[in-house]
Design an enzyme around this catalytic site. Structure first.
Site, PDB file in Angstrom:
ATOM      1  N   ARG A 130       0.824  -1.204   0.000  1.00 19.25           N
ATOM      2  CA  ARG A 130       0.000   0.000   0.000  1.00 19.25           C
ATOM      3  C   ARG A 130       0.866   1.264   0.000  1.00 19.25           C
ATOM      4  O   ARG A 130       0.548   2.240  -0.683  1.00 19.25           O
ATOM      5  CB  ARG A 130      -0.947  -0.009   1.198  1.00 19.25           C
ATOM      6  CG  ARG A 130      -1.973  -1.132   1.144  1.00 19.25           C
ATOM      7  CD  ARG A 130      -2.926  -1.102   2.310  1.00 19.25           C
ATOM      8  NE  ARG A 130      -3.818   0.060   2.260  1.00 19.25           N
ATOM      9  CZ  ARG A 130      -4.817   0.260   3.129  1.00 19.25           C
ATOM     10  NH1 ARG A 130      -5.040  -0.626   4.092  1.00 19.25           N
ATOM     11  NH2 ARG A 130      -5.576   1.328   3.036  1.00 19.25           N
TER      12      ARG A 130
ATOM     13  N   ASN B 123      -8.498   9.188   5.897  1.00 18.15           N
ATOM     14  CA  ASN B 123      -7.533   8.553   4.998  1.00 18.15           C
ATOM     15  C   ASN B 123      -6.164   8.430   5.663  1.00 18.15           C
ATOM     16  O   ASN B 123      -5.797   9.229   6.524  1.00 18.15           O
ATOM     17  CB  ASN B 123      -7.415   9.354   3.704  1.00 18.15           C
ATOM     18  CG  ASN B 123      -8.739   9.433   2.962  1.00 18.15           C
ATOM     19  OD1 ASN B 123      -9.578   8.550   3.085  1.00 18.15           O
ATOM     20  ND2 ASN B 123      -8.934  10.499   2.211  1.00 18.15           N
ATOM     21  N   ILE B 124      -5.392   7.441   5.208  1.00 16.73           N
ATOM     22  CA  ILE B 124      -4.064   7.196   5.786  1.00 16.73           C
ATOM     23  C   ILE B 124      -2.966   7.352   4.737  1.00 16.73           C
ATOM     24  O   ILE B 124      -1.822   6.971   4.982  1.00 16.73           O
ATOM     25  CB  ILE B 124      -3.999   5.777   6.404  1.00 16.73           C
ATOM     26  CG1 ILE B 124      -4.252   4.698   5.335  1.00 16.73           C
ATOM     27  CG2 ILE B 124      -4.987   5.629   7.550  1.00 16.73           C
ATOM     28  CD1 ILE B 124      -4.075   3.262   5.836  1.00 16.73           C
ATOM     29  N   ASP B 125      -3.299   7.945   3.587  1.00 20.36           N
ATOM     30  CA  ASP B 125      -2.353   7.972   2.462  1.00 20.36           C
ATOM     31  C   ASP B 125      -1.425   9.181   2.432  1.00 20.36           C
ATOM     32  O   ASP B 125      -0.475   9.223   1.647  1.00 20.36           O
ATOM     33  CB  ASP B 125      -3.116   7.891   1.128  1.00 20.36           C
ATOM     34  CG  ASP B 125      -4.269   8.890   1.052  1.00 20.36           C
ATOM     35  OD1 ASP B 125      -4.050  10.079   1.377  1.00 20.36           O
ATOM     36  OD2 ASP B 125      -5.379   8.477   0.679  1.00 20.36           O
TER      37      ASP B 125
ATOM     38  N   HIS C 135      -7.239   8.082  11.588  1.00 17.25           N
ATOM     39  CA  HIS C 135      -6.910   6.649  11.578  1.00 17.25           C
ATOM     40  C   HIS C 135      -5.423   6.367  11.421  1.00 17.25           C
ATOM     41  O   HIS C 135      -5.036   5.222  11.191  1.00 17.25           O
ATOM     42  CB  HIS C 135      -7.701   5.940  10.468  1.00 17.25           C
ATOM     43  CG  HIS C 135      -9.180   5.998  10.666  1.00 17.25           C
ATOM     44  ND1 HIS C 135     -10.093   5.798   9.648  1.00 17.25           N
ATOM     45  CD2 HIS C 135      -9.917   6.256  11.770  1.00 17.25           C
ATOM     46  CE1 HIS C 135     -11.318   5.919  10.120  1.00 17.25           C
ATOM     47  NE2 HIS C 135     -11.243   6.205  11.403  1.00 17.25           N
TER      48      HIS C 135
ATOM     49  N   CYS D 236      17.252   1.148  20.103  1.00 14.10           N
ATOM     50  CA  CYS D 236      16.154   0.368  20.702  1.00 14.10           C
ATOM     51  C   CYS D 236      15.956  -0.949  19.962  1.00 14.10           C
ATOM     52  O   CYS D 236      15.860  -2.011  20.579  1.00 14.10           O
ATOM     53  CB  CYS D 236      14.870   1.198  20.666  1.00 14.10           C
ATOM     54  SG  CYS D 236      13.368   0.297  21.114  1.00 14.10           S
TER      55      CYS D 236
ATOM     56  N   THR E 232     -16.841  11.137   1.767  1.00 15.87           N
ATOM     57  CA  THR E 232     -17.017  10.193   2.871  1.00 15.87           C
ATOM     58  C   THR E 232     -18.485   9.821   2.986  1.00 15.87           C
ATOM     59  O   THR E 232     -19.366  10.665   2.811  1.00 15.87           O
ATOM     60  CB  THR E 232     -16.504  10.762   4.207  1.00 15.87           C
ATOM     61  OG1 THR E 232     -16.779   9.837   5.266  1.00 15.87           O
ATOM     62  CG2 THR E 232     -17.138  12.096   4.532  1.00 15.87           C
TER      63      THR E 232
ATOM     64  N   GLU F   3     -22.669  10.390  -4.676  1.00  5.83           N
ATOM     65  CA  GLU F   3     -24.077  10.067  -4.480  1.00  5.83           C
ATOM     66  C   GLU F   3     -24.479  10.454  -3.066  1.00  5.83           C
ATOM     67  O   GLU F   3     -23.623  10.783  -2.242  1.00  5.83           O
ATOM     68  CB  GLU F   3     -24.325   8.573  -4.716  1.00  5.83           C
ATOM     69  CG  GLU F   3     -23.480   7.665  -3.831  1.00  5.83           C
ATOM     70  CD  GLU F   3     -23.604   6.205  -4.216  1.00  5.83           C
ATOM     71  OE1 GLU F   3     -24.207   5.931  -5.271  1.00  5.83           O
ATOM     72  OE2 GLU F   3     -23.117   5.351  -3.469  1.00  5.83           O
TER      73      GLU F   3
ATOM     74  N   CYS G  43     -15.335  15.520  -6.926  1.00  3.15           N
ATOM     75  CA  CYS G  43     -14.818  16.570  -6.043  1.00  3.15           C
ATOM     76  C   CYS G  43     -13.645  17.309  -6.686  1.00  3.15           C
ATOM     77  O   CYS G  43     -13.315  18.428  -6.276  1.00  3.15           O
ATOM     78  CB  CYS G  43     -14.406  15.990  -4.692  1.00  3.15           C
ATOM     79  SG  CYS G  43     -13.077  14.776  -4.741  1.00  3.15           S
TER      80      CYS G  43
END
EC number: 2.3.1.-
Length: 433
Positions: free
Chosen positions: A77, A113-115, A130, A184, A222, A249, A265
């Protein structure tokens, strides 16, 4: 005007007038805005990586069972997103933020979104509910870091191919991404909120702060079904904040908003945000009331639910449904703002009343008279027999529950404001600098 916007010049002027007066605009974004850049959602039909759904791999249990497989999925991803570019909607939001900041106003993106495409487009004020594909969390020292290396570790080079199911051995644990802070070397996991995990408290606090001070809201891409983000816009709408929805929609929450627009959009958002810093737009609307933002099918939110000429009965029913949902949203606001204080305050009132009744009984209050007054005369003998003074006080206190609740909800907002003014309660957190 961009194609796909079928609003009249007057309607568009009203929209821009509202945004031009707003001091703090919040934009809620979801998978739909990233889909315009070609990023798959990995949710719903067809959202598979190899034979796995996102839900199969995005959990603590899956990471414990096979961290190599989970890291391959997220490596795939990460690499996929790096081949994509922010689209016109991302860029328009970033540019609007910069223009507004220059005149002392704010635009904040709260995204599911996480992108990281908002940041790559230039947005600075971004709340990632997220997490992020390009952030990691050390399971040993618990430090969070940003890592945009490609690949994130040598062992993942060439891995993650969706068609390579079962053709490669698992990567040894010691070769998976490791923490580089002060030697670490703890195992890293993606800094993403997985299924079964709670959102991070600091992120929720930042989101709550932005929502508390916002005076205009845009929803972009969303579906308004994933919580807690799903309640954000309806709560704002119930509070009277202008909310405009931009989706391909309608959604289950569309009827709660004054403004709704269907279309890409990448066309609508640049057009809507253009010139919102121009003073001419501040008074360009025919009035300063909330307006109905008409979408590309020339159908307002009300028309969509009323058809062309709704009967008064259907209209009244819709109004009652909206009012009912607005009351629920208002209750959520009250519980968010005053929830813990209400509980403490109510318990305090209950204890005071219970103590007062106990003291009254102990000092000789006539039980028979009181039993008759509170409507328990039929049980007076039963209660008197073997009932301690405390049990009697508790029973009467329960009968007086409506009084206690009335006092609690009438007084709590004033108590909260006073406690905040003297520093005993903290106000909503300010955003990080």
């Amino acid at each position: 005007m961009a194609s796909g916007i079928a609003a009249t010049k007057a309607e568009l002027a009203k929209l821009k007038s509202i945004l031009s007066r707003a001091k703090n605009i919040v934009v809620l974004t979801g998978a739909g805005i990233s889909a315009e850049s070609g990023i798959p959602t990995f949710r719903g039909p067809g959202g598979f990586w190899r034979t796995y759904r996102s839900q199969d791999l995005a959990s603590v249990g899956a990471f414990k069972r096979n961290p190599s497989l989970v890291w391959e999925f997220y490596h795939y991803r990460r690499e996929l997103v790096l081949t994509k570019q922010p689209n016109k909607a991302h860029i328009a939001l970033a540019e609007a933020e910069a223009r507004l900041k220059a005149v002392g106003r704010r635009l904040t993106v709260i995204t599911q979104n996480i992108d990281g495409l908002h940041q790559r487009a230039g947005s600075k004020e971004v709340v990632e509910l997220h997490g992020s594909l390009y952030k990691t969390l050390c399971l040993k020292c618990h430090s969070m870091d940003t890592d945009t290396n490609s690949p994130i570790c040598p062992a993942l080079q060439g891995r993650g191919d969706p068609s390579a199911e079962g053709s490669q051995k698992d990567i040894p644990l010691e070769e998976l991404p490791r923490c580089k802070n002060n030697d670490c070397k703890g195992l890293l996991r993606p800094y993403i909120v997985w299924f079964g995990e709670n959102l991070h408290e600091d992120i929720l606090a930042r989101a709550d702060y932005e929502l508390d001070i916002c005076d205009a809201c845009l929803i972009v891409g969303t579906s308004s079904v994933v919580y807690p983000a799903a309640m954000y816009a309806p709560t704002l709408a119930a509070r009277g904040v202008p909310v405009a929805e931009f989706n391909l929609e309608s959604t289950p929450a569309t009827h709660l908003f004054k403004f709704h627009f269907e279309g890409s959009c990448t066309e609508t958002i640049p057009e809507v945000l253009k010139d919102i810093c121009d003073p001419i737009n501040i008074n360009s609307g025919s009035n300063k009331e909330n307006f109905s933002f008409v979408h590309s099918r020339m159908m307002s939110t009300d028309a969509k639910h009323h058809e062309i000429s709704p009967s008064s009965e259907k209209s009244d029913l819709k109004e009652k449904n909206i009012e009912k949902q607005s009351m629920k949203a208002k209750l959520k606001i009250a519980m968010r703002d005053y929830g813990s204080t209400v509980i403490v305050f109510h318990i305090g009132i209950s204890m005071i009343m219970l103590g007062g009744l106990y003291a009254a009984f102990s000092s000789g209050l006539e039980l028979t008279w009181l039993v008759e007054k509170v409507g328990l005369s039929g049980r007076s003998g039963e209660i008197a027999t073997g009932a301690s003074t405390f049990v009697m006080a508790y029973a009467v206190n329960k009968v007086l529950a409506p009084v206690r609740f009335s006092i609690t909800f009438a007084c709590t907002p004033f108590v909260v404001r006073y406690l905040r003014s003297i520093g005993m309660l903290k106000p909503p957190k300010a955003p990080p600098s």
